[in-house]
Write a protein that holds these residues in place. Structure first.
Motif, short mmCIF file in Angstrom:
data_model
loop_
_atom_site.label_atom_id
_atom_site.label_comp_id
_atom_site.label_asym_id
_atom_site.label_seq_id
_atom_site.Cartn_x
_atom_site.Cartn_y
_atom_site.Cartn_z
N ARG A 31 0.85 -1.19 0.00
CA ARG A 31 0.00 0.00 0.00
C ARG A 31 0.89 1.24 0.00
O ARG A 31 1.82 1.33 0.77
CB ARG A 31 -0.91 0.02 1.22
N GLY A 32 0.57 2.18 -0.88
CA GLY A 32 1.27 3.45 -0.87
C GLY A 32 2.65 3.42 -1.48
O GLY A 32 3.45 4.34 -1.27
N CYS A 33 2.99 2.36 -2.21
CA CYS A 33 4.30 2.28 -2.86
C CYS A 33 4.19 2.75 -4.31
O CYS A 33 3.11 2.78 -4.89
CB CYS A 33 4.84 0.85 -2.84
N GLY A 34 5.29 3.11 -4.88
CA GLY A 34 5.33 3.44 -6.29
C GLY A 34 6.60 2.88 -6.91
O GLY A 34 7.69 3.40 -6.67
N PRO A 35 6.53 1.77 -7.67
CA PRO A 35 5.33 1.03 -8.05
C PRO A 35 4.81 0.12 -6.94
O PRO A 35 5.46 -0.01 -5.90
CB PRO A 35 5.84 0.19 -9.23
N GLU A 36 3.66 -0.50 -7.19
CA GLU A 36 3.09 -1.43 -6.22
C GLU A 36 3.77 -2.79 -6.33
O GLU A 36 4.23 -3.18 -7.41
CB GLU A 36 1.58 -1.59 -6.45
N PHE A 37 3.80 -3.51 -5.21
CA PHE A 37 4.42 -4.82 -5.16
C PHE A 37 3.42 -5.84 -4.62
O PHE A 37 2.55 -5.50 -3.81
CB PHE A 37 5.67 -4.81 -4.28
N VAL A 38 3.59 -7.08 -5.04
CA VAL A 38 2.75 -8.16 -4.53
C VAL A 38 3.66 -9.22 -3.92
O VAL A 38 4.70 -9.58 -4.47
CB VAL A 38 1.86 -8.76 -5.64
N PHE A 39 3.28 -9.70 -2.73
CA PHE A 39 4.03 -10.72 -1.99
C PHE A 39 3.27 -12.03 -2.10
O PHE A 39 2.13 -12.14 -1.61
CB PHE A 39 4.18 -10.31 -0.52
N VAL A 62 8.50 -11.56 -4.40
CA VAL A 62 8.04 -10.18 -4.48
C VAL A 62 8.08 -9.72 -5.94
O VAL A 62 9.16 -9.69 -6.54
CB VAL A 62 8.90 -9.24 -3.61
N TYR A 63 6.92 -9.38 -6.49
CA TYR A 63 6.82 -8.96 -7.89
C TYR A 63 6.35 -7.51 -7.97
O TYR A 63 5.59 -7.04 -7.11
CB TYR A 63 5.81 -9.82 -8.65
N ALA A 64 6.80 -6.81 -9.02
CA ALA A 64 6.22 -5.52 -9.36
C ALA A 64 4.87 -5.79 -10.02
O ALA A 64 4.80 -6.54 -11.00
CB ALA A 64 7.13 -4.74 -10.30
N ASP A 77 2.58 -20.93 3.85
CA ASP A 77 1.14 -21.11 3.73
C ASP A 77 0.40 -19.80 3.43
O ASP A 77 -0.59 -19.80 2.71
CB ASP A 77 0.57 -21.71 5.02
N CYS A 78 0.85 -18.69 4.01
CA CYS A 78 0.17 -17.42 3.79
C CYS A 78 1.07 -16.28 4.22
O CYS A 78 2.06 -16.48 4.92
CB CYS A 78 -1.15 -17.37 4.58
N CYS A 79 0.77 -15.08 3.75
CA CYS A 79 1.54 -13.91 4.19
C CYS A 79 0.61 -12.71 4.27
O CYS A 79 -0.42 -12.64 3.60
CB CYS A 79 2.73 -13.64 3.27
N GLU A 80 0.98 -11.77 5.11
CA GLU A 80 0.18 -10.56 5.33
C GLU A 80 1.12 -9.38 5.50
O GLU A 80 2.21 -9.53 6.07
CB GLU A 80 -0.71 -10.73 6.57
N LEU A 81 0.71 -8.22 5.04
CA LEU A 81 1.55 -7.02 5.12
C LEU A 81 1.07 -6.13 6.26
O LEU A 81 -0.13 -5.89 6.42
CB LEU A 81 1.46 -6.25 3.80
N HIS A 82 2.01 -5.67 7.08
CA HIS A 82 1.64 -4.77 8.17
C HIS A 82 1.11 -3.47 7.58
O HIS A 82 1.72 -2.88 6.70
CB HIS A 82 2.86 -4.49 9.05
N PRO A 83 -0.05 -2.99 8.05
CA PRO A 83 -0.67 -1.82 7.42
C PRO A 83 0.09 -0.52 7.61
O PRO A 83 -0.11 0.42 6.83
CB PRO A 83 -2.04 -1.75 8.12
N ASP A 84 0.96 -0.44 8.61
CA ASP A 84 1.65 0.82 8.89
C ASP A 84 3.10 0.83 8.42
O ASP A 84 3.58 1.80 7.86
CB ASP A 84 1.62 1.13 10.39
#
Length: 398
Positions: free
Chosen positions: A302-310, A319-321, A339-346
């Motif tokens: 969130r809030g990155c430029g460009p965005e990344f997906v984990f 980690v992809y653009a 099994d799963c991953c989550e990004l810290h919102p802050d």
């Protein structure tokens, strides 16, 4: 970085540009964090995690043993090395514990006083965090693979639920009943996801290789099905019409602005779609290994430029653009499949659940790993996992 600060101070630049630059730098410099550990509570695999967005402090985890754990991610010890403690646990001794594997856990988006869990015991439970008792229990005819609450809804309080039944169930938190069923898939529903842009738009993924986008206000329901060939019948001649993948579709995630939708399937492909038109953007991510026959939980920055997906990819996190498909980095350090991953919102710090090799031949220990990124800011070095404190466990998260 100093250039961004000077431009912001002089009023020559958008303040959000500095935030994007900082977030991007943190993602690109992620390394394994040796100073943070998490209490090992689960005695079996961990299927799902969620970090609440109100404070960004508490994390839920649900395991294959039916156990649910709430962790406090903050640190009040004053020491660099610390362990994230368990605040409370819905363990096997709890009379309300799920009988079988917990597949999805999610905080109520506006308050840490409530969370929702769903399980292979054919139930979805709405929990009161203070008492650790279910305030509502929804029962279904088949195993529950996935559920999701809208993060932005103001006009409805619906929970979308995907089960072994090819119907999508919509449960209302206010009335405590199932008020609507969406029909169109021909196999079990592996993943459901509300749009972060429009509160009535829902995406669903199924083992029938299809992804459908719905407007729950419409009588017909389905807006369109995603087609990997964008309507080119010559390419789809030997395949089923309007399939998003050539295998089970088990992962869904919208980008932060809700304009794009990412999907993953057991054909080892990830695809990016225009969420308004359903067009396949044809971004090539290469082979994205995916042997998970259940839901695959992945995250978008969130809030990155460009965005990344984990994306969990065997024993690592890739980690992809998002918009170019470039493999930016691979986060290694696990001993078994993620099994799963989550990004810290802050802090833009991904937390991933993974399986580690068991020291005992009868027990497989599952743990949590966090990642640390370094960035240069003035003359100092800062960790992306900010130094905070752990409070004593209490019955109420306030």
């Amino acid at each position: 970085m100093l250039g961004f600060l000077t431009a912001r101070q002089a009023g020559l630049d958008d303040p959000l540009r500095l935030r994007r630059a900082e977030s991007t730098r943190r993602v690109l410099s992620l390394t394994l964090n040796p100073d943070r550990e998490v209490d090992r509570i689960h005695g079996n695999g961990i299927n799902t995690i969620d970090i609440e967005v109100v404070e960004g402090r508490y994390m839920l985890s649900g395991g294959a043993d039916g156990v649910i754990v709430i962790y406090d991610l903050e640190n009040y010890s004053g020491k660099l090395h610390y362990t994230c403690k368990s605040v409370c646990t819905v363990g096997r001794s709890n009379r309300y514990v799920h009988k079988f594997s917990v597949e999805t856990v999610q905080w109520y988006p506006y308050d840490t006083g409530m969370f929702v869990s769903s399980s292979f015991d054919k139930t979805m439970k709405v929990w009161d965090t203070e008492t650790l008792k279910p305030a509502e229990v929804f029962e279904f005819e088949g195993n529950v693979y996935s559920h999701h609450l809208s993060p932005i809804a103001r006009k409805h309080s619906l929970i979308a639920v995907g089960t072994k039944d090819p119907k999508i169930h919509l449960c209302d938190l206010k009335s405590g009943s199932r008020i609507q069923v969406l029909q169109g898939h021909r196999a079990e529903i592996l993943s459901v996801r509300w749009s972060p842009r429009y509160e009535h738009i829902l995406a669903t993924a199924s083992a029938d290789s299809k992804v459908k986008v719905w407007d729950v206000r419409r009588a017909s329901g389905c807006l369109f099905s995603l087609d990997q060939h964008n309507g080119d019948k010559s390419k789809a001649a030997s395949e089923a019409v309007n399939t998003a993948h050539n295998g089970r579709v088990n992962g869904l995630c919208f980008t932060g602005d809700g304009l794009y939708l990412l999907t993953t399937g057991t054909d080892d492909r990830m695809r990016l779609w225009n969420s308004a038109t359903g067009e396949n953007t044809l971004v090539n991510y290469g082979k994205v290994s995916n042997g998970n026959r259940k839901k695959l939980q992945f995250a978008v920055s969130r809030g990155c430029g460009p965005e990344f997906v984990f994306v969990p990819c065997e024993s690592s996190v890739a980690v992809y653009a998002v918009h170019t498909g470039e493999l930016v980095s691979t986060l290694r350090g696990h001993y078994n499949n993620v099994d799963c991953c989550e990004l810290h919102p802050d802090y833009q710090v991904p937390t991933s659940q993974f399986g580690s090799a068991a020291r005992s031949s009868t027990l497989e220990v599952k743990t949590v790993t966090s990642w640390r990124g370094f960035l240069s800011f003035a003359p100092q070095m800062w960790r992306t996992s900010q130094k905070v404190q752990i409070r004593l466990p209490g019955p109420r998260l306030q």
